[in-house]
Scaffold this active site. Structure first.
Site, PDB file in Angstrom:
ATOM      1  N   CYS A  33      -5.633   1.580  -4.643  1.00  0.00           N
ATOM      2  CA  CYS A  33      -5.194   2.878  -3.689  1.00  0.00           C
ATOM      3  C   CYS A  33      -6.150   3.943  -3.236  1.00  0.00           C
ATOM      4  O   CYS A  33      -6.618   4.350  -3.615  1.00  0.00           O
ATOM      5  CB  CYS A  33      -4.043   3.144  -3.757  1.00  0.00           C
ATOM      6  N   CYS A  78       0.514  -1.199  -0.114  1.00  0.00           N
ATOM      7  CA  CYS A  78      -0.261  -0.328  -0.245  1.00  0.00           C
ATOM      8  C   CYS A  78       0.659   1.090  -0.136  1.00  0.00           C
ATOM      9  O   CYS A  78       1.264   1.844   0.994  1.00  0.00           O
ATOM     10  CB  CYS A  78      -1.362   0.631   1.093  1.00  0.00           C
TER      11      CYS A  78
HETATM   12  C1  LIG Z   1      -0.951  -0.020   6.924  1.00  0.00           C
HETATM   13  C2  LIG Z   1      -1.509  -1.030   5.326  1.00  0.00           C
HETATM   14  C3  LIG Z   1      -2.723   0.088   4.765  1.00  0.00           C
HETATM   15  C4  LIG Z   1      -2.657  -1.114   3.724  1.00  0.00           C
HETATM   16  N1  LIG Z   1      -3.909  -0.242   3.320  1.00  0.00           N
HETATM   17  C5  LIG Z   1      -4.419  -1.089   1.847  1.00  0.00           C
HETATM   18  C6  LIG Z   1      -5.277  -0.625   1.613  1.00  0.00           C
HETATM   19  O1  LIG Z   1      -6.231   0.788   1.617  1.00  0.00           O
HETATM   20  N2  LIG Z   1      -6.166  -1.872   0.089  1.00  0.00           N
HETATM   21  C7  LIG Z   1      -5.959  -2.028   0.003  1.00  0.00           C
HETATM   22  O2  LIG Z   1      -5.817  -3.244  -0.616  1.00  0.00           O
HETATM   23  N3  LIG Z   1      -4.383  -2.963   0.623  1.00  0.00           N
HETATM   24  C8  LIG Z   1      -3.812  -2.569   1.831  1.00  0.00           C
HETATM   25  N4  LIG Z   1      -2.998  -2.670   2.031  1.00  0.00           N
HETATM   26  C9  LIG Z   1      -1.875  -3.790   1.271  1.00  0.00           C
HETATM   27  C10 LIG Z   1      -2.650  -5.103   2.309  1.00  0.00           C
HETATM   28  O3  LIG Z   1      -3.227  -6.099   3.420  1.00  0.00           O
HETATM   29  C11 LIG Z   1      -1.200  -6.101   1.640  1.00  0.00           C
HETATM   30  O4  LIG Z   1      -0.983  -6.055   0.384  1.00  0.00           O
HETATM   31  C12 LIG Z   1      -1.900  -7.679   1.625  1.00  0.00           C
HETATM   32  O5  LIG Z   1      -2.162  -7.635   2.723  1.00  0.00           O
HETATM   33  C13 LIG Z   1      -1.568  -8.534   1.379  1.00  0.00           C
HETATM   34  O6  LIG Z   1      -1.500 -10.009   1.326  1.00  0.00           O
HETATM   35  P1  LIG Z   1      -0.393 -11.070   1.132  1.00  0.00           P
HETATM   36  O7  LIG Z   1      -1.806 -13.126   1.344  1.00  0.00           O
HETATM   37  O8  LIG Z   1       0.046 -10.850  -0.018  1.00  0.00           O
HETATM   38  O9  LIG Z   1       0.348 -11.056   2.611  1.00  0.00           O
HETATM   39  P2  LIG Z   1       0.023 -11.170   3.959  1.00  0.00           P
HETATM   40  O10 LIG Z   1      -1.755 -11.126   4.251  1.00  0.00           O
HETATM   41  O11 LIG Z   1       0.619 -10.654   5.033  1.00  0.00           O
HETATM   42  O12 LIG Z   1       0.132 -12.018   5.008  1.00  0.00           O
HETATM   43  C14 LIG Z   1       0.770 -13.084   4.384  1.00  0.00           C
HETATM   44  C15 LIG Z   1       1.126 -14.721   5.185  1.00  0.00           C
HETATM   45  O13 LIG Z   1       1.915 -15.747   5.143  1.00  0.00           O
HETATM   46  C16 LIG Z   1       2.451 -16.050   6.291  1.00  0.00           C
HETATM   47  N5  LIG Z   1       3.654 -16.429   6.248  1.00  0.00           N
HETATM   48  C17 LIG Z   1       4.646 -15.457   6.095  1.00  0.00           C
HETATM   49  N6  LIG Z   1       5.729 -16.230   6.939  1.00  0.00           N
HETATM   50  C18 LIG Z   1       6.048 -17.581   6.325  1.00  0.00           C
HETATM   51  C19 LIG Z   1       6.415 -18.771   6.286  1.00  0.00           C
HETATM   52  N7  LIG Z   1       7.632 -18.310   6.228  1.00  0.00           N
HETATM   53  N8  LIG Z   1       6.239 -19.523   6.328  1.00  0.00           N
HETATM   54  C20 LIG Z   1       4.328 -19.208   5.777  1.00  0.00           C
HETATM   55  N9  LIG Z   1       3.225 -18.266   5.535  1.00  0.00           N
HETATM   56  C21 LIG Z   1       4.205 -17.497   6.307  1.00  0.00           C
HETATM   57  C22 LIG Z   1       2.090 -14.502   7.625  1.00  0.00           C
HETATM   58  O14 LIG Z   1       2.166 -15.189   9.161  1.00  0.00           O
HETATM   59  C23 LIG Z   1       0.455 -13.979   6.665  1.00  0.00           C
HETATM   60  O15 LIG Z   1      -0.603 -14.788   7.326  1.00  0.00           O
HETATM   61  C24 LIG Z   1      -1.969  -1.732   3.289  1.00  0.00           C
HETATM   62  C25 LIG Z   1      -1.321  -2.429   4.161  1.00  0.00           C
HETATM   63  C26 LIG Z   1      -0.626  -1.626   5.548  1.00  0.00           C
HETATM   64  C27 LIG Z   1       0.341  -3.033   6.143  1.00  0.00           C
END
Ligand SMILES: Cc1cc2nc3c(=O)[nH]c(=O)nc-3n(C[C@H](O)[C@H](O)[C@H](O)COP(=O)(O)OP(=O)(O)OC[C@H]3O[C@@H](n4cnc5c(N)ncnc54)[C@H](O)[C@@H]3O)c2cc1C
Length: 402
Positions: free
Chosen positions: A346, A163
């Site tokens: 965004c 983000c």
């Molecule tokens: C402050 C903030 C504001 C945001 N605002 C927005 C917004 O307005 N709109 C929007 O669309 N997005 C927004 N986002 C971004 C969004 O939250 C992320 O892009 C999204 O959560 C990414 O998803 P992901 O599955 O890639 O990672 P995550 O949701 O972070 O999940 C990753 C998972 O992998 C697991 N993991 C880590 N290491 C390992 C390992 N070694 N083995 C197995 N599992 C592991 C973790 O425990 C976690 O559960 C924001 C993020 C933040 C922090």
């Protein structure tokens, strides 16, 4: 220790991992899927901006992972430590090994707190906060609410982050709060950013530049925060002088919201899956098919990939159907048909009750969903962010229905 085999193994049960598992099962209910996820809690991170602005309860952003693991999949409560792609195998921290026909890599991004000297020790105290931390986001609101004027500093790193709007979203909300409190003219607000513009898409940047000017925010572009000295309430950043030399500058603050650089999780960086040419160690994929460039039975989605898109949950909504369709085609030995175009969104609150929904693709061309000009901040888009999207996330996105 015995090795368990899955048709599809998913690394990470966050936004991307659970959405992919759910959508795979909808398309092929007999698929044998394992999800490796160490955390007992699941977080709706996009609401942390609203938590920092006093508009969302932090407790509502955290739920039990077990309630969202799709029925019919196996939750392996462990963390992947290493990959052995030549053997179609991963090894976990516990020592357990799992093999697969296909692998989806989705462990998110790593927030490199240690890359800003002093930040870890002072986060959540000394008027220093960051909405990228579940623990610190409520403190951001304490700081904004109790601010009586002085210097407020908001920072943004030069690395790609999840983000990209979050470092400045909270700044606009803070300024609006202080205006309504009648103290904005006593606030000296600075935005210290490692990148060269307020937003990469010029149509949306024009709106934000207006908001920056209206709030009398002083931007410092191409300026990288390197140290936060909480006790002395001083932030240090590096920038270039007119001769092109790197110079170190300092600014005293009364409130500081600082966002550290981010990169691929270390176990990805150090793995054979990482892109050797990517300085942040992201998983090397084809940016359109989401298939690994060197290991065809591996796909990746979410924040961990080297796809040059903006890293958001909104991007994941468009990536997951591509990964699911292409992975199923791969299992059937068919060619991969689906292509991801880099779509991301965004939602940027420009004040309390108004939000600009910036949507765009790889080419930074606006891709507006609604039949109105989305460069204009609106109440309806605020309602979407505050009420509709959180509900959609827990009830439709994680369950693969949206
Ligand atoms: C402050 C903030 C504001 C945001 N605002 C927005 C917004 O307005 N709109 C929007 O669309 N997005 C927004 N986002 C971004 C969004 O939250 C992320 O892009 C999204 O959560 C990414 O998803 P992901 O599955 O890639 O990672 P995550 O949701 O972070 O999940 C990753 C998972 O992998 C697991 N993991 C880590 N290491 C390992 C390992 N070694 N083995 C197995 N599992 C592991 C973790 O425990 C976690 O559960 C924001 C993020 C933040 C922090």
């Amino acid at each position: 220790m015995t090795t368990t085999h899955f048709q599809t193994l998913i690394v990470g049960g966050g936004n991307a991992g659970l959405s992919a598992a759910s959508q795979l099962l909808i398309k092929n209910p007999s698929l044998h899927i394992g999800i490796i996820e160490p955390s007992e809690k699941h977080y709706y991170q996009p609401a942390w901006t609203l938590v920092g602005a006093g508009e969302f309860d932090i407790k509502d952003t955290e739920k039990d992972e077990v309630d969202f693991i799709p029925k019919g999949t196996t939750w392996l409560k462990d963390a992947v430590a290493t990959f052995q792609p030549e053997q179609n195998q991963v090894t976990c921290r516990s020592g357990a090994k799992y093999t697969y026909d296909t692998l989806i890599v989705a462990p998110g991004i790593q927030v490199d707190w240690g890359k800003i000297k002093g930040l870890k020790d002072t986060l959540g105290k000394n008027s220093v906060s960051c909405n990228y931390s579940f623990d610190a986001a409520p403190y951001t609101w304490e700081l904004i609410k109790n601010f009586e004027g002085g210097t407020a500093v908001f920072t943004n790193p030069s690395s790609p982050i999840k983000c990209g709007g979050a470092p400045h979203k909270i700044m606009y909300l803070a300024c609006d709060y202080w205006r309504k409190k009648g103290i904005l003219d006593k606030c000296d607000v600075h935005y210290i950013s490692g990148v060269g513009a307020i937003f990469a898409v010029k149509e949306y940047a024009a709106t934000l530049t207006g908001i920056v000017n209206r709030n009398n925010i002083k931007p410092h572009f191409l300026s990288n925060t390197v140290e936060v000295d909480g006790e002395n309430q001083t932030l240090y950043y590096e920038t270039k002088n007119e001769q092109g030399e790197t110079v170190r500058k300092e600014i005293k603050f009364d409130l500081c919201h600082t966002v550290p650089p981010q990169s691929a999780p270390d176990f990805i960086k150090n793995s054979p899956l990482a892109d050797p040419n990517n300085p942040f160690g992201y998983v090397e994929i084809n940016k359109n098919t989401m298939q690994h460039s060197r290991f065809p039975n591996i796909f990746a989605c979410g924040d961990c990939t080297n796809a040059p898109c903006s890293k958001t949950g909104a991007a994941i909504r468009k990536q997951v159907p591509v990964v699911v369709s292409n992975l199923l085609s791969y299992l059937k030995q068919q060619s991969l048909k689906e292509q991801y175009d880099g779509y991301s969104a965004c939602p940027i609150p420009t004040q309390y009750g108004k939000l600009m929904l910036a949507e765009f693709d790889y080419s930074n061309t606006p891709k507006m969903t609604f039949p109105f000009d989305q460069t204009v901040p609106r109440w309806s888009m605020w309602v979407l962010k505050k009420y509709v999207l959180p509900w959609l996330y827990w009830n439709r996105i994680l369950t693969g229905k949206a």
